[in-house]
Design an enzyme around this catalytic site. Structure first.
Site, PDB file in Angstrom:
ATOM      1  N   ARG A  32       0.837  -1.202   0.000  1.00 61.08           N
ATOM      2  CA  ARG A  32       0.000   0.000   0.000  1.00 61.08           C
ATOM      3  C   ARG A  32       0.874   1.255   0.000  1.00 61.08           C
ATOM      4  O   ARG A  32       1.945   1.292   0.591  1.00 61.08           O
ATOM      5  CB  ARG A  32      -0.918   0.020   1.225  1.00 61.08           C
ATOM      6  CG  ARG A  32      -1.922   1.171   1.140  1.00 61.08           C
ATOM      7  CD  ARG A  32      -2.885   1.180   2.314  1.00 61.08           C
ATOM      8  NE  ARG A  32      -3.629   2.437   2.290  1.00 61.08           N
ATOM      9  CZ  ARG A  32      -3.934   3.154   3.336  1.00 61.08           C
ATOM     10  NH1 ARG A  32      -3.552   2.765   4.542  1.00 61.08           N
ATOM     11  NH2 ARG A  32      -4.606   4.275   3.216  1.00 61.08           N
ATOM     12  N   HIS A  33       0.382   2.298  -0.651  1.00 60.32           N
ATOM     13  CA  HIS A  33       1.109   3.567  -0.757  1.00 60.32           C
ATOM     14  C   HIS A  33       1.321   4.228   0.608  1.00 60.32           C
ATOM     15  O   HIS A  33       0.655   3.908   1.597  1.00 60.32           O
ATOM     16  CB  HIS A  33       0.354   4.535  -1.670  1.00 60.32           C
ATOM     17  CG  HIS A  33      -1.012   4.900  -1.144  1.00 60.32           C
ATOM     18  ND1 HIS A  33      -1.207   5.813  -0.131  1.00 60.32           N
ATOM     19  CD2 HIS A  33      -2.250   4.462  -1.492  1.00 60.32           C
ATOM     20  CE1 HIS A  33      -2.491   5.936   0.123  1.00 60.32           C
ATOM     21  NE2 HIS A  33      -3.153   5.109  -0.684  1.00 60.32           N
ATOM     22  N   ARG A  58       0.110   8.779  -5.657  1.00 60.63           N
ATOM     23  CA  ARG A  58       0.505   8.306  -4.336  1.00 60.63           C
ATOM     24  C   ARG A  58       1.067   6.890  -4.390  1.00 60.63           C
ATOM     25  O   ARG A  58       1.962   6.537  -3.615  1.00 60.63           O
ATOM     26  CB  ARG A  58      -0.666   8.404  -3.355  1.00 60.63           C
ATOM     27  CG  ARG A  58      -1.946   7.638  -3.716  1.00 60.63           C
ATOM     28  CD  ARG A  58      -3.062   8.046  -2.780  1.00 60.63           C
ATOM     29  NE  ARG A  58      -4.316   7.320  -2.971  1.00 60.63           N
ATOM     30  CZ  ARG A  58      -5.283   7.680  -3.799  1.00 60.63           C
ATOM     31  NH1 ARG A  58      -5.131   8.756  -4.563  1.00 60.63           N
ATOM     32  NH2 ARG A  58      -6.410   6.984  -3.875  1.00 60.63           N
ATOM     33  N   HIS A  71      -3.432   0.472  -3.543  1.00 60.73           N
ATOM     34  CA  HIS A  71      -4.256   1.162  -2.556  1.00 60.73           C
ATOM     35  C   HIS A  71      -4.932   0.162  -1.622  1.00 60.73           C
ATOM     36  O   HIS A  71      -5.106  -1.011  -1.965  1.00 60.73           O
ATOM     37  CB  HIS A  71      -5.301   2.018  -3.274  1.00 60.73           C
ATOM     38  CG  HIS A  71      -4.722   2.859  -4.360  1.00 60.73           C
ATOM     39  ND1 HIS A  71      -4.275   4.140  -4.162  1.00 60.73           N
ATOM     40  CD2 HIS A  71      -4.471   2.572  -5.664  1.00 60.73           C
ATOM     41  CE1 HIS A  71      -3.782   4.623  -5.287  1.00 60.73           C
ATOM     42  NE2 HIS A  71      -3.894   3.684  -6.223  1.00 60.73           N
ATOM     43  N   GLU A 129      -7.516   2.908  -7.037  1.00 63.05           N
ATOM     44  CA  GLU A 129      -8.383   2.652  -5.888  1.00 63.05           C
ATOM     45  C   GLU A 129      -9.852   2.587  -6.303  1.00 63.05           C
ATOM     46  O   GLU A 129     -10.237   3.046  -7.390  1.00 63.05           O
ATOM     47  CB  GLU A 129      -8.165   3.746  -4.836  1.00 63.05           C
ATOM     48  CG  GLU A 129      -8.948   3.579  -3.541  1.00 63.05           C
ATOM     49  CD  GLU A 129      -8.668   2.271  -2.802  1.00 63.05           C
ATOM     50  OE1 GLU A 129      -9.020   1.211  -3.363  1.00 63.05           O
ATOM     51  OE2 GLU A 129      -8.139   2.316  -1.673  1.00 63.05           O
TER      52      GLU A 129
END
Length: 216
Positions: free
Chosen positions: A15-16, A65, A151, A89
Site C-alpha cells: 500500500r502507498h 501516491r 491502494h 483505488e
C-alpha cells in the site's frame, strides 16, 4: 486459474504511503492525491526493506501516491515500474473528498452497506484488480517476485480474488496500513497462499478508504 507453469512465484501487495487525506480521514478513491512528507519518508524506509526480498518486477497504480511509492523502490533496485490503470483505488462516487464522519452523517444507509453512491461495488473492484494481478503474474517467471504498489481497498479486494475467497468473508481480511504490505506465495496447484499480512516496520493505524479501517 491460468495455464502458467507452476513455480515458486511470490507477489508483494504494497500500500502507498500516507497522504494528507489519509490523516484527515477523507475518502480518496480515484482522486489523485500526492504523498505528504511523512508518506515520502515511509516509502523510502519501506523500499529499503522490500529491496531485501530481491524483487524481479515492479507494478503500480498510476495514481501518484502509489506511483511515487513504487518509484522509491525502483531507485533502490534499479527495476523499471510498469503501471496498470486497473490497479487504481475503488471509485468512491459521491464519497470522494468527504471525511468518514461526513459520509456516515450524509449517507447512513449506504455507509452501513459500505457502498458509495455512484461508485464501484466491492465485487467490481475485486474483479478489476484481480484481473490486473493475474495478468502481471502470467508474465512473471516461475521463481519471480512481483511487488505491486496500489491502494488499501484495491489490494485487499484483489487479494481476496487471488485467494479465491467468497465475498461473504472478504471483510475478515483486515486493512493495510500506509506503506505496509502483504505477501502471497504460489502453491503447487497454481493457487495462492497468504504468507504475511499488513507487514511493516511498526504497527500503525489503518487510515484508508477501506471499510475494515473501522473494524466493521
Amino acid at each position: 486459474m491460468t495455464d502458467r507453469v507452476p513455480g515458486r512465484r511470490r507477489v508483494v501487495l504494497w500500500r502507498h504511503g500516507q497522504t494528507a487525506w489519509n490523516v484527515e480521514r477523507r475518502f480518496q478513491g480515484k482522486t489523485d492525491i500526492p504523498l505528504d512528507d511523512t508518506g515520502v519518508q515511509q516509502a523510502h524506509s519501506s523500499a529499503r526493506l522490500l529491496a531485501g526480498l530481491r524483487p524481479t518486477a515492479l507494478l503500480a497504480s498510476p495514481l501518484q501516491r502509489a506511483a511515487d511509492t513504487a518509484q522509491a523502490l525502483a531507485k533502490v533496485t534499479g527495476l523499471p515500474v510498469r503501471h496498470d490503470k486497473d490497479l487504481i483505488e475503488r471509485d468512491g462516487g459521491a464519497w470522494e473528498g468527504l471525511t468518514n464522519r461526513e459520509i456516515r452523517d450524509r449517507y447512513p444507509a449506504e455507509y452501513a452497506q459500505w457502498q458509495p453512491p455512484g461508485g464501484e461495488t466491492s465485487a467490481q473492484v475485486a474483479k478489476r484488480v484481480g484481473a490486473a494481478l493475474e495478468r502481471a503474474l502470467d508474465d512473471l517467471p516461475p521463481d519471480g517476485l512481483l511487488v505491486v504498489a496500489s491502494h488499501g481497498a484495491a489490494l485487499r479486494l484483489g487479494m481476496s480474488h487471488l485467494l479465491g475467497l467468497p465475498e461473504e468473508v472478504w471483510e475478515r481480511l483486515g486493512g493495510l496500513s500506509n506503506c505496509c504490505w502483504s505477501v502471497l506465495g504460489e502453491m503447487r496447484d497454481g493457487g495462492w497462499r497468504l504468507v504475511e499480512h499488513n507487514a511493516g516496520t511498526l504497527p500503525e493505524p489503518v487510515l484508508s478508504d477501506d471499510r475494515t479501517e473501522n473494524g466493521t
